[in-house]
Write a protein that holds these residues in place. Structure first.
Motif, PDB file in Angstrom:
ATOM      1  N   PRO A 173      -5.659   3.150   3.166  1.00 28.14           N
ATOM      2  CA  PRO A 173      -6.133   1.892   2.584  1.00 28.14           C
ATOM      3  C   PRO A 173      -7.627   1.679   2.841  1.00 28.14           C
ATOM      4  O   PRO A 173      -8.023   1.285   3.918  1.00 28.14           O
TER       5      PRO A 173
ATOM      6  N   LEU B 292      -5.839  -3.310  -5.679  1.00 26.48           N
ATOM      7  CA  LEU B 292      -4.693  -4.191  -5.503  1.00 26.48           C
ATOM      8  C   LEU B 292      -5.039  -5.654  -5.810  1.00 26.48           C
ATOM      9  O   LEU B 292      -4.217  -6.385  -6.381  1.00 26.48           O
TER      10      LEU B 292
ATOM     11  N   PHE C 200       0.861  -1.188   0.000  1.00 20.99           N
ATOM     12  CA  PHE C 200       0.000   0.000   0.000  1.00 20.99           C
ATOM     13  C   PHE C 200       0.892   1.232   0.000  1.00 20.99           C
ATOM     14  O   PHE C 200       1.938   1.259   0.655  1.00 20.99           O
TER      15      PHE C 200
ATOM     16  N   TYR D 231      -9.242   0.827  -2.651  1.00 18.87           N
ATOM     17  CA  TYR D 231      -7.804   0.621  -2.867  1.00 18.87           C
ATOM     18  C   TYR D 231      -7.464  -0.868  -2.773  1.00 18.87           C
ATOM     19  O   TYR D 231      -6.694  -1.396  -3.571  1.00 18.87           O
ATOM     20  N   ARG D 232      -8.079  -1.553  -1.811  1.00 16.59           N
ATOM     21  CA  ARG D 232      -7.870  -2.997  -1.687  1.00 16.59           C
ATOM     22  C   ARG D 232      -8.372  -3.722  -2.950  1.00 16.59           C
ATOM     23  O   ARG D 232      -7.718  -4.638  -3.448  1.00 16.59           O
TER      24      ARG D 232
END
Length: 170
Positions: free
Chosen positions: A41, A49, A35, A45-46
């Motif tokens: 986070p 990813l 991150f 955003y997770r």
């Protein structure tokens, strides 16, 4: 502490995700995603990813699949070469004795001293010898196994003593 290569700030959070092999239910590796220390986070955003991780997984497994397919294709080419060589050798080994058998049969058939029964038997042996010689000679001409779908069948041999239609059954 781990530092990002583009920043002097240490990484504070990472996401560890498994790499699942294509068509498998087992883990073949893992990825470490970091991150950004400047972003909070959150769920979006997770998700980003996780999508990046899935893209990497797809690229790695696609590469492995292509490598396996290439190896399989090479093995098929080698198998096809070995098969062709085998049939060529078998054909050669059978052609010589068949030729040596057919020669004396032809000489006996040319001799006018044979009774009709012997001529009939020798003619049948001669015809069958030539059929066998034709089959043996055509062995190396078989196409590769992967193109067998489009292979044309050779016409059935002429069998005048059989009723029409029954000849095709042989």
């Amino acid at each position: 502490q781990v530092h990002c290569s583009t920043s002097a700030e240490p990484l504070q959070r990472i996401l560890l995700t498994p790499v699942i092999g294509s068509g498998q239910d087992r883990v073949v590796g893992s990825r470490v995603l970091a991150f950004s220390p400047r972003l909070q986070p959150d769920d979006a955003y997770r998700c980003f990813l996780v999508l990046v991780a899935q893209g990497v997984t797809y690229a790695v497994t696609s590469s492995r699949d292509r490598e396996h397919e290439r190896a399989r294709a090479e093995a098929l080419v080698e198998l096809d070469r070995a098969k062709t060589e085998f049939f060529a050798n078998v054909s050669h080994e059978f052609r010589t004795p068949l030729t040596l058998i057919l020669g004396p049969l032809e000489e006996q058939l040319r001799a006018a001293t044979l009774d009709p029964e012997s001529t009939s038997r020798l003619s049948m042996a001669h015809r069958n010898g030539h059929r066998l010689l034709h089959l043996v000679t055509s062995l190396p001409a078989f196409p590769p196994a992967r193109s067998a779908v489009g292979r044309a069948l050779s016409p059935p041999p002429d069998r005048p003593w059989l009723p029409p239609g029954l000849s095709a059954a042989f």
